[in-house]
Design a protein around this motif. Structure first.
Motif, PDB file in Angstrom:
ATOM      1  N   VAL A   1       0.820  -1.205   0.000  1.00  0.00           N
ATOM      2  CA  VAL A   1       0.000   0.000   0.000  1.00  0.00           C
ATOM      3  C   VAL A   1       0.857   1.260   0.000  1.00  0.00           C
ATOM      4  O   VAL A   1       1.804   1.390   0.760  1.00  0.00           O
ATOM      5  N   LYS A   2       0.470   2.156  -0.901  1.00  0.00           N
ATOM      6  CA  LYS A   2       1.118   3.464  -0.997  1.00  0.00           C
ATOM      7  C   LYS A   2       0.141   4.495  -0.446  1.00  0.00           C
ATOM      8  O   LYS A   2      -1.071   4.259  -0.412  1.00  0.00           O
ATOM      9  N   PRO A   3       0.631   5.661  -0.044  1.00  0.00           N
ATOM     10  CA  PRO A   3      -0.260   6.687   0.507  1.00  0.00           C
ATOM     11  C   PRO A   3      -1.413   7.051  -0.422  1.00  0.00           C
ATOM     12  O   PRO A   3      -2.530   7.294   0.036  1.00  0.00           O
ATOM     13  N   GLU A   4      -1.196   7.047  -1.745  1.00  0.00           N
ATOM     14  CA  GLU A   4      -2.270   7.388  -2.688  1.00  0.00           C
ATOM     15  C   GLU A   4      -3.388   6.347  -2.633  1.00  0.00           C
ATOM     16  O   GLU A   4      -4.570   6.659  -2.733  1.00  0.00           O
ATOM     17  N   GLU A   5      -2.983   5.083  -2.477  1.00  0.00           N
ATOM     18  CA  GLU A   5      -3.978   4.012  -2.429  1.00  0.00           C
ATOM     19  C   GLU A   5      -4.787   4.084  -1.129  1.00  0.00           C
ATOM     20  O   GLU A   5      -5.980   3.780  -1.129  1.00  0.00           O
ATOM     21  N   ILE A   6      -4.128   4.481  -0.045  1.00  0.00           N
ATOM     22  CA  ILE A   6      -4.846   4.628   1.230  1.00  0.00           C
ATOM     23  C   ILE A   6      -5.914   5.704   1.099  1.00  0.00           C
ATOM     24  O   ILE A   6      -7.053   5.524   1.536  1.00  0.00           O
ATOM     25  N   GLU A   7      -5.559   6.820   0.466  1.00  0.00           N
ATOM     26  CA  GLU A   7      -6.539   7.893   0.245  1.00  0.00           C
ATOM     27  C   GLU A   7      -7.703   7.411  -0.615  1.00  0.00           C
ATOM     28  O   GLU A   7      -8.863   7.702  -0.328  1.00  0.00           O
ATOM     29  N   LYS A   8      -7.395   6.652  -1.670  1.00  0.00           N
ATOM     30  CA  LYS A   8      -8.424   6.129  -2.557  1.00  0.00           C
ATOM     31  C   LYS A   8      -9.353   5.196  -1.784  1.00  0.00           C
ATOM     32  O   LYS A   8     -10.578   5.280  -1.907  1.00  0.00           O
ATOM     33  N   LEU A   9      -8.783   4.306  -0.971  1.00  0.00           N
ATOM     34  CA  LEU A   9      -9.598   3.378  -0.185  1.00  0.00           C
ATOM     35  C   LEU A   9     -10.423   4.120   0.862  1.00  0.00           C
ATOM     36  O   LEU A   9     -11.562   3.744   1.152  1.00  0.00           O
ATOM     37  N   GLN A  10      -9.843   5.183   1.421  1.00  0.00           N
ATOM     38  CA  GLN A  10     -10.576   5.983   2.402  1.00  0.00           C
ATOM     39  C   GLN A  10     -11.804   6.621   1.750  1.00  0.00           C
ATOM     40  O   GLN A  10     -12.898   6.596   2.306  1.00  0.00           O
ATOM     41  N   LYS A  11     -11.638   7.152   0.534  1.00  0.00           N
ATOM     42  CA  LYS A  11     -12.761   7.747  -0.191  1.00  0.00           C
ATOM     43  C   LYS A  11     -13.832   6.695  -0.495  1.00  0.00           C
ATOM     44  O   LYS A  11     -15.026   6.955  -0.356  1.00  0.00           O
ATOM     45  N   THR A  12     -13.393   5.500  -0.897  1.00  0.00           N
ATOM     46  CA  THR A  12     -14.340   4.415  -1.180  1.00  0.00           C
ATOM     47  C   THR A  12     -15.101   4.049   0.088  1.00  0.00           C
ATOM     48  O   THR A  12     -16.314   3.845   0.060  1.00  0.00           O
ATOM     49  N   GLY A  13     -14.397   3.988   1.218  1.00  0.00           N
ATOM     50  CA  GLY A  13     -15.051   3.679   2.495  1.00  0.00           C
ATOM     51  C   GLY A  13     -16.080   4.729   2.864  1.00  0.00           C
ATOM     52  O   GLY A  13     -17.175   4.404   3.337  1.00  0.00           O
ATOM     53  N   ILE A  14     -15.756   5.984   2.622  1.00  0.00           N
ATOM     54  CA  ILE A  14     -16.697   7.077   2.911  1.00  0.00           C
ATOM     55  C   ILE A  14     -17.920   6.960   2.011  1.00  0.00           C
ATOM     56  O   ILE A  14     -19.047   7.116   2.462  1.00  0.00           O
ATOM     57  N   GLU A  15     -17.697   6.657   0.718  1.00  0.00           N
ATOM     58  CA  GLU A  15     -18.830   6.493  -0.202  1.00  0.00           C
ATOM     59  C   GLU A  15     -19.745   5.358   0.246  1.00  0.00           C
ATOM     60  O   GLU A  15     -20.971   5.487   0.237  1.00  0.00           O
ATOM     61  N   LEU A  16     -19.151   4.241   0.652  1.00  0.00           N
ATOM     62  CA  LEU A  16     -19.964   3.118   1.119  1.00  0.00           C
ATOM     63  C   LEU A  16     -20.705   3.472   2.407  1.00  0.00           C
ATOM     64  O   LEU A  16     -21.871   3.118   2.584  1.00  0.00           O
ATOM     65  N   ALA A  17     -20.042   4.196   3.292  1.00  0.00           N
ATOM     66  CA  ALA A  17     -20.699   4.612   4.532  1.00  0.00           C
ATOM     67  C   ALA A  17     -21.858   5.566   4.239  1.00  0.00           C
ATOM     68  O   ALA A  17     -22.910   5.498   4.885  1.00  0.00           O
ATOM     69  N   GLU A  18     -21.681   6.442   3.241  1.00  0.00           N
ATOM     70  CA  GLU A  18     -22.770   7.351   2.856  1.00  0.00           C
ATOM     71  C   GLU A  18     -23.939   6.581   2.261  1.00  0.00           C
ATOM     72  O   GLU A  18     -25.094   6.914   2.494  1.00  0.00           O
ATOM     73  N   ARG A  19     -23.648   5.503   1.505  1.00  0.00           N
ATOM     74  CA  ARG A  19     -24.727   4.658   0.986  1.00  0.00           C
ATOM     75  C   ARG A  19     -25.480   4.001   2.131  1.00  0.00           C
ATOM     76  O   ARG A  19     -26.707   3.894   2.093  1.00  0.00           O
TER      77      ARG A  19
END
Length: 185
Positions: A148-166
């Motif tokens: 995992v690179k820092p960019e991928e962590i940010e991407k996964l964090q955004k995906t997690g937020i999107e799923l939480a919003e759903r």
């Protein structure tokens, strides 16, 4: 048993009267036309209401369906047609639809398809589906954790937020989702 060969013979056109005008009606809605009608109906029914829309998606789908049926099965010029005529159910709409022998069979198929699509949407938006997506993303993260690179962590964090919003928008969970604090640069 000896087999017989069947050939389809379309029923002859019928006529009805409306305010002294003779309307010719094709009394059979062909399969190809039914497919097109279903496609357009679903598109209208499941569309988002736009600001300039007068009608809700369901009403728009119903009026457009009538318009398409009138275009396909009658000799009525619908290009400059007064849409208020569709509200004359007893004298115009019902006689036309009753003359189309397989309209109500088609209508049952259409409503069955709408119900199945609504159920699929409910399933897709259910908490179980959302949680499954979240767990899948978590497993994906664990598998790649060493790379995992820092960019991928940010991407996964955004995906997690999107799923939480759903999850928040689903009918089961209504509590607001807290967004993680961003690191200061």
């Amino acid at each position: 048993m000896k087999k017989v060969k069947l050939e389809f013979k379309a029923p002859e056109n019928k006529t009805i009267e409306y305010n002294g005008i003779t309307i010719t009606v094709n009394p059979f809605l062909e399969v190809g036309a039914q497919s097109v009608l279903i496609e357009h109906y679903l598109e209208d029914y499941f569309s988002e209401k736009q600001e300039d829309d007068i009608l809700e998606p369901y009403a728009k789908a119903e009026y457009n369906l009538l318009n398409y049926v009138f275009q396909i099965c009658t000799n009525i010029d619908t290009e400059n047609f007064d849409g208020n005529l569709y509200d004359d159910k007893r004298n115009l709409v019902e006689p036309v639809l009753e003359t189309i022998e397989n309209y109500w069979d088609f209508r049952n198929i259409l409503l069955n398809i709408v119900n199945r699509k609504e159920e699929q949407i409910r399933i897709d938006n259910s908490i179980g589906k959302i949680l499954t997506d979240l767990v899948d993303k978590a497993y994906e993260l664990l598998e790649k954790f060493s790379e995992v690179k820092p960019e991928e962590i940010e991407k996964l964090q955004k995906t997690g937020i999107e799923l939480a919003e759903r999850l928040e928008k689903s009918s089961i969970i209504g509590k607001p989702v807290r967004k993680p604090r961003q690191k200061k640069a």
